[in-house]
Structures are given as structure tokens and as C-alpha cells.
Scaffold this motif. Structure first.
Motif, mmCIF file in Angstrom:
data_model
loop_
_atom_site.group_PDB
_atom_site.id
_atom_site.type_symbol
_atom_site.label_atom_id
_atom_site.label_comp_id
_atom_site.label_asym_id
_atom_site.label_seq_id
_atom_site.Cartn_x
_atom_site.Cartn_y
_atom_site.Cartn_z
ATOM 1 N N GLY A 194 11.627 -54.181 13.147
ATOM 2 C CA GLY A 194 11.867 -53.189 13.737
ATOM 3 C C GLY A 194 10.626 -53.294 14.665
ATOM 4 N N GLU A 195 10.399 -52.109 15.381
ATOM 5 C CA GLU A 195 9.062 -52.107 16.584
ATOM 6 C C GLU A 195 7.932 -52.686 15.339
ATOM 7 O OE1 GLU A 195 7.142 -49.292 19.628
ATOM 8 O OE2 GLU A 195 8.611 -48.826 18.366
ATOM 9 N N LYS A 196 7.543 -52.205 15.267
ATOM 10 C CA LYS A 196 5.563 -52.869 14.652
ATOM 11 C C LYS A 196 5.849 -54.005 14.097
ATOM 12 C CE LYS A 196 4.216 -47.932 14.387
ATOM 13 N NZ LYS A 196 2.716 -47.628 13.552
ATOM 14 N N GLN B 118 6.679 -56.593 16.323
ATOM 15 C CA GLN B 118 4.965 -57.000 17.718
ATOM 16 C C GLN B 118 4.085 -57.532 17.042
ATOM 17 O OE1 GLN B 118 3.563 -52.728 18.264
ATOM 18 N NE2 GLN B 118 5.122 -52.483 19.923
#
Length: 151
Positions: free
Chosen positions: A75-77, A80
Motif C-alpha cells: 500500500g502507499e503508506k 513509503q
């Protein structure tokens, strides 16, 4: 002692001696399966490799991350965070290389850029060839440009 008893004792002593030699021999055996055990030790490349592994180490350390049940590391978070962790690990003093999602994304981006550059170069070559062909056939610069754009 009878003849058969002597033979039995002799056979047992022989078997015992063989077993003793085998056990002692196996206890001194050194089983190695690392890469440098397959290389000839006198080879200059093997010697350079040995010096390199003495300086930097040869055994990789693998960090495996696992998401909680129902969650995703992609997922994005979370991604990252994983990429940031990869960057921090890469900056550590004794780390020679880190491979993870950030590395993969950089490789994909670099390859995509190379591919686009190649495609644009081919397109430009086709346009230039079409324009040159049109000019060689005596067409006007405007017609040659139109032919090049059509290519």
C-alpha cells in the motif's frame, strides 16, 4: 582358543579398528559449502575474493518484512516506510548493498526511461529518413515535412 574363535576375535578387532579410523577421520573432516570452497585456493581471483570477504564479509543478512493479517506492505503508506527503511539500511557503514522495493522501483523507472529514449530515437530516425526520402524525390520542404509527420 579354537580356530573359529580366533577368526571371530580377529574380525572384531579389524572391524573395531576400521570403525575407529572412520570415526576419527570423520571428526576431523571439515564440510564447507560456501562459495570459496569451490574455488581453487591458489587462483588469483579466489585470493582477491578471499581478501574482499575478509574486508566486507560474505554472508548476506536478509531482512524479511511481513504485514499483519489482512494488511499489505505494498500500500502507499507502508511502501513509503519500507522504501525509507531500505534507504536507511543502505546508509549504514558496513552495508555494501540493499535490495528491496525501492531498488525494484528505481530499476523499473530506469528501464522505462531507457525504453522511452530508445523509442523516441527510433521515431526520430524514421521521421528523418522519411523527410530525406521525400526531399530526394524532389518534393517541397512542406511536402517532405508532411511525409515525415505521417511516418
Amino acid at each position: 582358543m579354537t580356530g573359529s574363535t580366533r577368526r571371530t576375535v580377529a574380525a572384531l578387532l579389524l572391524v573395531g579398528s576400521v570403525v575407529t579410523f572412520v570415526v576419527v577421520g570423520l571428526s576431523k573432516a571439515d564440510v564447507r559449502t560456501d562459495l570459496d570452497s569451490f574455488l581453487p585456493q591458489q587462483d588469483p581471483v579466489a585470493q582477491r575474493y578471499a581478501r574482499l570477504t575478509e574486508s566486507f564479509g560474505a554472508d548476506p543478512v536478509v531482512v524479511m518484512l511481513q504485514a499483519r493479517s489482512g494488511a499489505s506492505l505494498l500500500g502507499e503508506k507502508p511502501l513509503q516506510s519500507v522504501v525509507r527503511l531500505e534507504g536507511r539500511l543502505a546508509q549504514l557503514k558496513n552495508v555494501s548493498g540493499v535490495y528491496g522495493p525501492g531498488t525494484l522501483l528505481n530499476q523499473i523507472a530506469g528501464r522505462a526511461q531507457d525504453l522511452l529514449t530508445e523509442l523516441l530515437g527510433r521515431r526520430d530516425a524514421i521521421v528523418a529518413r522519411a523527410k530525406a526520402d521525400a526531399e530526394q524525390k524532389g518534393r517541397s520542404p512542406a511536402a517532405a515535412g508532411k511525409k515525415a509527420r505521417a511516418a
